[in-house]
Design a protein around this motif. Structure first.
Motif, PDB file in Angstrom:
ATOM      1  N   GLY A 121      -4.505   7.880   5.756  1.00 37.72           N
ATOM      2  CA  GLY A 121      -3.844   9.042   5.180  1.00 37.72           C
ATOM      3  C   GLY A 121      -2.581   9.324   5.962  1.00 37.72           C
ATOM      4  O   GLY A 121      -2.630   9.464   7.190  1.00 37.72           O
ATOM      5  N   SER A 124      -8.708   2.571   5.178  1.00 42.38           N
ATOM      6  CA  SER A 124      -7.840   3.482   4.432  1.00 42.38           C
ATOM      7  C   SER A 124      -7.113   4.399   5.415  1.00 42.38           C
ATOM      8  O   SER A 124      -7.663   4.798   6.437  1.00 42.38           O
ATOM      9  N   LYS A 167      -3.163   2.796 -10.640  1.00 47.21           N
ATOM     10  CA  LYS A 167      -3.317   1.991  -9.427  1.00 47.21           C
ATOM     11  C   LYS A 167      -2.045   1.197  -9.149  1.00 47.21           C
ATOM     12  O   LYS A 167      -1.618   1.062  -7.999  1.00 47.21           O
ATOM     13  N   THR A 187     -14.358  -1.306   6.642  1.00 48.50           N
ATOM     14  CA  THR A 187     -13.458  -1.592   5.524  1.00 48.50           C
ATOM     15  C   THR A 187     -12.222  -2.320   6.028  1.00 48.50           C
ATOM     16  O   THR A 187     -11.624  -1.924   7.029  1.00 48.50           O
ATOM     17  N   ALA A 194       0.817  -1.217   0.000  1.00 51.12           N
ATOM     18  CA  ALA A 194       0.000   0.000   0.000  1.00 51.12           C
ATOM     19  C   ALA A 194       0.854   1.272   0.000  1.00 51.12           C
ATOM     20  O   ALA A 194       0.321   2.366  -0.148  1.00 51.12           O
ATOM     21  N   GLU A 207      -9.910   6.290   7.432  1.00 47.36           N
ATOM     22  CA  GLU A 207     -11.212   6.326   6.767  1.00 47.36           C
ATOM     23  C   GLU A 207     -11.779   7.752   6.721  1.00 47.36           C
ATOM     24  O   GLU A 207     -12.964   7.974   6.955  1.00 47.36           O
TER      25      GLU A 207
END
Length: 253
Positions: free
Chosen positions: A75, A73, A215, A69, A36, A48
């Motif tokens: 950041g 996610s 991606k 999820t 990732a 998220e």
């Protein structure tokens, strides 16, 4: 593929620490975290979409494990601070590393009035890089530092809470900074999507190939491969605007 976040973050291949903000200390080779793009020294800004810069490690882990999820996610922004050290009269830098086998490595001691002290190195700092090369093992780092005696040395360091003490007067500023980064990224994404629709709206196959390449770049960060692969897909002169747009975004990131 894990079905829940119960083992986050260790079961996804990384470790974190901090009392707000929190930082990524280690990432396992070949793990989903590495795929990732997470790296040691990254500060976790959001989970998220929720700002977490003011959360301590325990609260952040609890939040991530409650997310639907899998994995949630994240950041992040790199907080590795790079310091240049000039050797002293005897060619030494004036600091020692802890040799207890811990990862990441830590500065054990710093001699007063030494090049390390004058450059801002402090005991307890995590050593993430030596001369731009990521290091994990004591023997490897010690050998690289030893080879630099009498020459310049650049250390990539992480100090937990450094931003709170040096660059910010309150947690509110951390949250505002994270919010600004989040909004800027969202605005850039919207502008790029609009540009793609204008240029490739009637070419769904080309659009799909382009997003597949992007991606892959997000996962592997192979800049040279990205430029070559996009040039092979976006061959028409009218599509070159997208190449310029992607290039400028990559330089800002």
């Amino acid at each position: 593929m894990l079905a829940t976040n119960d083992g986050w973050p260790e079961e996804f291949g990384f470790r974190i620490s901090g009392n707000g903000p929190c930082y990524i200390l280690a990432v396992e080779e070949g793990s989903s975290a590495q795929v990732a793009g997470l790296q040691p020294g990254d500060q976790i800004l959001e989970i998220e979409g929720q700002h977490v810069s003011a959360m301590n490690c325990e609260a952040l882990v609890a939040l991530a494990r409650q997310c639907d999820t899998v994995p949630p996610s994240i950041g992040v922004v790199s907080r590795v601070q790079r310091l240049d050290l000039t050797p002293g009269p005897e060619g030494r830098f004036g600091f020692t590393l802890a040799c207890d086998g811990g990862c990441p490595l830590q500065v054990e001691s710093v001699a007063p009035a030494s090049p390390a002290s004058e450059s801002g190195v402090k005991a307890g700092d995590y050593v993430m890089e030596v001369n731009g090369v990521p290091v994990k093992q004591y023997e490897e780092a010690a050998a690289m530092i030893q080879s630099c005696q009498g020459q310049g040395l650049r250390l990539g360091l992480l100090r937990l809470g450094r931003l709170q003490r040096w660059a910010s007067s309150s947690v509110r500023e951390f949250v505002q900074s994270a919010d600004a980064i989040h909004q800027e990224r969202r605005q850039k994404a919207q502008e790029f999507s609009k540009k793609v629709q204008e240029i490739l709206g009637d070419q769904p196959e080309v659009k799909e190939k382009m997003f597949t390449i992007l991606k892959q770049y997000a996962a592997e960060r192979k800049v040279d491969c990205l430029a070559y692969a996009l040039a092979m897909v976006l061959t028409k002169e009218s599509q070159h605007l997208l190449l310029d747009n992607i290039s400028s975004k990559r330089q800002l990131n």
